[in-house]
Design an enzyme around this catalytic site. Structure first.
Site, PDB file in Angstrom:
ATOM      1  N   GLU A  42     -13.547   2.789   1.243  1.00 48.49           N
ATOM      2  CA  GLU A  42     -14.952   3.169   1.384  1.00 48.49           C
ATOM      3  C   GLU A  42     -15.497   3.313  -0.037  1.00 48.49           C
ATOM      4  O   GLU A  42     -14.913   4.034  -0.850  1.00 48.49           O
ATOM      5  CB  GLU A  42     -15.079   4.496   2.135  1.00 48.49           C
TER       6      GLU A  42
ATOM      7  N   ARG B 183       0.938   8.689   3.636  1.00 46.28           N
ATOM      8  CA  ARG B 183       0.126   8.612   2.428  1.00 46.28           C
ATOM      9  C   ARG B 183       0.911   9.162   1.247  1.00 46.28           C
ATOM     10  O   ARG B 183       1.878   9.909   1.417  1.00 46.28           O
ATOM     11  CB  ARG B 183      -1.197   9.345   2.620  1.00 46.28           C
TER      12      ARG B 183
ATOM     13  N   LYS C  45     -11.111  12.036  -2.576  1.00 47.86           N
ATOM     14  CA  LYS C  45     -12.255  11.612  -3.383  1.00 47.86           C
ATOM     15  C   LYS C  45     -13.322  12.698  -3.450  1.00 47.86           C
ATOM     16  O   LYS C  45     -14.019  12.823  -4.444  1.00 47.86           O
ATOM     17  CB  LYS C  45     -12.837  10.314  -2.803  1.00 47.86           C
TER      18      LYS C  45
END
Ligand code: ATP
Ligand code: MG
Length: 552
Positions: free
Chosen positions: A34, A258, A268
């Site tokens: 994104e 992850r 983020k």
């Protein structure tokens, strides 16, 4: 790493699919960021996995910007993401944007409404949350759920046409309000947002939700293996439901653990706070876990790929020690960096029996680890030298093999010197150290017969250039700042940056090339910072030579 390793579980799946001739043995993966921030080392793991699968199995990888949320996204992020993926050494097949599929996604939504599998709901988010129930209490429907197909088609068209304000209505999939999987309790597909999009401008005021846009984008591109992180496991039935009901290309989702790295944060949203609130000097601050920060710090693409290979692909989350990342860059720079001398905390050494005004040129190999040494450079020597303050001691402990009155040491690539005395200022600080040199001990042609236990680095005073050196430490004082009480920013290490404004480098280092690693002998690996000017170079320490970090 060149050693053979066993297949990871995703490679096993891909090999099985190829054996079975699924999709004609084709492999097409995607990396779907994104564009709402810069990429971090966790993304590097996903990039290495996605691109690595394609490389290994003769396939391709799309770079798809998952840009369905207009508010937080920006072209600056798109550009930085492309730069970072390229820098890591990967080439994508196609550069794509989920926003390019808005028309197609809208048509898919209309199709689901036609099948009476989606409806427009006027409830508020709070009402929807309450009506959804809890994992142990089934949800309850509302009157909107029974709207006719025609009414839904009309309302959805009106939503698209901009008839309603933000939040007035949503489109929901009609699945199962009693499902044990909360994601199947009539999930949202579209929301109204009168916002400017970085690519589609003001064309749309309804935007698809992640769960609807993601799998459908995969299917549109005919992605064969859609890998994502573990938190999407409960979303998988929904991913499959949309694809099945629409009868589109059967992309499959697979989940891996992850990357979590200690002494940093990776979300983020948190990294953006550090930038916005100026705890750091931008997304590429060398202390940031971002790809651009690591690059500025002096990490190489090879070291990051090596790190991703070493941590492997697992089905269970764990915490990786940042020491492993540091190990990988040390390994790489030890093989590739050029050796140079720089004095970070200088005091003056005077070779009292060396003629004033005389200069001798010694040579030093660029890279003793490489075949042929990769050439060499000239190192001027003169009567006055800068040495590290810590390399002289007035009252040395036992086994101190550096300079103290009476001790001999080798000046790297030059002479053996004997310490004869020193001078202090009024405050009691040592300002100068006096030595004599052994003329027969020239490096490379040493006939002195002497052996010394210590070798120190130095820079000739009249030839030295003054530079700024920035030493970095971990950005956080605790292993997992996101998991502590209070705000994660409370755990920032106040001493994560140490600036040395007056360090001295040997003259050849003035030719340092951006992006190249240099070993400052005995001091660590360094690289040129982007803040350098022709008048004043700035060097970042990438990493120390050894892992000397101790828990505080
Ligand atoms: P963040 O939570 O840091 O904001 P994100 O998951 O929202 O990250 P995306 O841009 O959506 O960021 O991620 C792009 C891809 O990178 C996704 O497939 C995502 O699963 C993967 N990814 C993100 N963070 C990690 C991580 N820490 N380890 C491995 N893969 C990750
Ligand atoms: Mg995301």
């Amino acid at each position: 790493m060149s050693e053979e390793r066993s297949l990871n579980f995703i490679e096993e799946i891909v090999e099985e699919d190829i054996r079975e001739g699924k999709h004609g043995g084709r492999v097409l993966t995607r990396f779907p960021p994104e564009p709402n921030g810069y990429l971090h080392i966790g993304h590097a793991k996903s990039i290495c996995l996605n691109f690595g699968l394609a490389l290994k199995y003769g396939g391709q990888t799309n770079l798809r910007f998952d840009d369905t949320n207009p508010v937080k996204e920006d072209v600056e992020y798109v550009d930085s993401i492309k730069e970072d993926v390229k820098w890591l050494g990967f080439t994508w097949a196609k550069e794509l944007y989920a926003s390019d599929y808005f028309e197609q996604l809208y048509a898919f939504a209309v199709e689901l409404i036609r099948q009476n599998l989606a409806y427009v709901d006027d409830s508020t988010p709070e009402e929807i949350a309450v009506q959804k129930g809890t994992p142990t209490v089934p949800g309850t429907g509302n009157e909107y759920r029974n709207r006719s197909v025609d009414e839904n088609l009309q309302l959805f068209a009106e939503m698209k046409a901009g008839k309603y304000p933000d939040g007035a209505k949503v489109l929901r999939a009609k699945i199962d309000l009693a499902s044990p999987n909360m994601h199947l309790r009539d999930p949202l597909m579209y929301r109204i947002k009168h916002a400017h999009h970085h690519r589609t401008g003001d064309q749309w005021c309804i935007y698809p939700m992640y769960d609807f846009a993601h799998g459908e984008s995969d299917a549109i591109e005919e992605i064969t293996h859609s890998v994502c992180t573990l938190e999407f496991i409960p979303h998988r039935p929904l991913y499959e439901w949309f694809i099945e009901k629409l009868g589109i290309f059967p992309s499959k989702q697979y989940e891996f653990a992850r990357l979590n790295l200690n002494y940093t944060v990776m979300s983020k949203r948190k990294l953006l706070q550090l930038v916005d609130e100026q705890y750091v000097d931008g997304w590429d601050d060398p202390r940031m876990p971002t790809i651009s920060g690591l690059r500025r710090r002096g990490y190489t693409p090879a070291s990051i790929r090596d790190f991703c290979e070493r941590i492997g692909i697992a089905k269970r989350e764990n915490m990786i020690d940042v020491g492993l990342l540091e190990f990988c860059i040390r390994e790489d720079l030890n093989k590739t960096s050029w050796r140079r001398m720089a004095v970070l905390d200088p005091i003056k050494l005077v070779v009292t029996d060396y003629p004033e005004g005389k200069t001798e040129i010694f040579t030093g190999e660029n890279n003793p680890e490489a075949e042929g040494g990769e050439g060499g450079r000239d190192i001027p020597f003169s009567r006055e030298l800068w040495i590290e303050r810590e390399d002289f001691m007035e009252v040395p402990p036992k086994k101190f093999f550096r300079l103290a009155v009476g001790n001999t040491v080798r000046l790297k690539s030059a002479y053996i010197v004997k310490c004869e005395g020193f001078k202090k200022d009024d405050a009691g600080n040592v300002t100068e150290v006096y030595c004599t040199h052994i003329a027969e001990s020239r490096s490379g042609n040493d006939t002195s017969g002497l052996s010394v236990k210590g070798t120190i680095h130095w820079v000739s005073v009249p030839d030295a250039k003054t530079v700024e050196v920035r030493l970095y430490d971990r950005l956080f004082q605790v292993e997992d700042p996101s998991n502590e009480d209070g705000d994660f920013k409370d755990y920032i290490n106040p001493e994560s940056l140490h600036i040395l404004p007056h360090a001295y480098i040997e003259p050849d280092l003035a030719n340092a090339v951006p992006g190249k690693g240099y070993q400052f002998i005995r001091k660590g690996y360094f690289t040129l910072d982007k803040n350098s000017t022709p008048e004043k170079l700035v060097f970042n320490r990438t990493v120390t030579l050894k892992d000397g970090w101790v828990k505080k």
